[in-house]
Enzyme design. Sequence first.
Site, mmCIF file in Angstrom:
data_model
loop_
_atom_site.group_PDB
_atom_site.id
_atom_site.type_symbol
_atom_site.label_atom_id
_atom_site.label_comp_id
_atom_site.label_asym_id
_atom_site.label_seq_id
_atom_site.Cartn_x
_atom_site.Cartn_y
_atom_site.Cartn_z
ATOM 1 C CG ASN A 62 -0.428 -0.140 2.537
ATOM 2 O OD1 ASN A 62 0.475 -0.935 2.770
ATOM 3 N ND2 ASN A 62 -0.958 0.616 3.470
ATOM 4 C CD GLU A 64 -1.514 5.027 4.673
ATOM 5 O OE1 GLU A 64 -2.211 4.142 5.160
ATOM 6 O OE2 GLU A 64 -0.938 5.898 5.369
ATOM 7 C CB CYS A 73 -5.157 -1.404 -1.684
ATOM 8 S SG CYS A 73 -6.481 -0.522 -0.849
ATOM 9 C CD GLU A 75 -5.040 -6.128 -0.965
ATOM 10 O OE1 GLU A 75 -5.562 -6.646 0.037
ATOM 11 O OE2 GLU A 75 -4.698 -4.922 -0.989
ATOM 12 C CB CYS A 112 -10.527 -2.983 1.006
ATOM 13 S SG CYS A 112 -9.907 -2.287 -0.553
ATOM 14 C CB CYS A 115 -8.517 -4.846 -3.168
ATOM 15 S SG CYS A 115 -7.318 -3.520 -2.901
#
Length: 160
Positions: A62, A64, A73, A75, A112, A115
Amino acid sequence: MKEIKIECTLFIFDNAHELPLDAFKLMQKAVEARENAYAPYSKFHVGAALLLDNGEIITGNNQENASYPSGLCAERTAIYYAGSQFPQAKIIRMAISAGSQKNQTKKPIPPCGACRQAIAEYEIKQEMPIEIYFMGETGKVAKSLSLSNLLPLIFDKSVL
């Protein structure tokens, strides 16, 4: 009115050492990727590793941003890189490891919703399920035989 029951089947391993050797090695790559995540705001680090049918292993973590929606993210970082660099390759397996600098994560942490939708697109594109293993920092590891198992009411091109 008719009631419809939707079920999700997961296979649970007590720890990563119980995984088949190829899945264990992929999870190790996900853990390494997690350690390099850039998460100064949430302090929640995620790493993902993909095994492609050409033998390549792609990792992502990830990333940010102070403008929260601009982050990405682990993934999706991995899956989009794989799609960009190896557009004809199929994703056989994905391993995900997530950990917090605030609290130790001991239970499996799935992808999530965003993803899941991105992974679903690739599963549909390749017409082949993607096996997904996910865990926290330590503890149990969950395995799903397909993303469609984690996102049963999928939104796909058939509705467009």
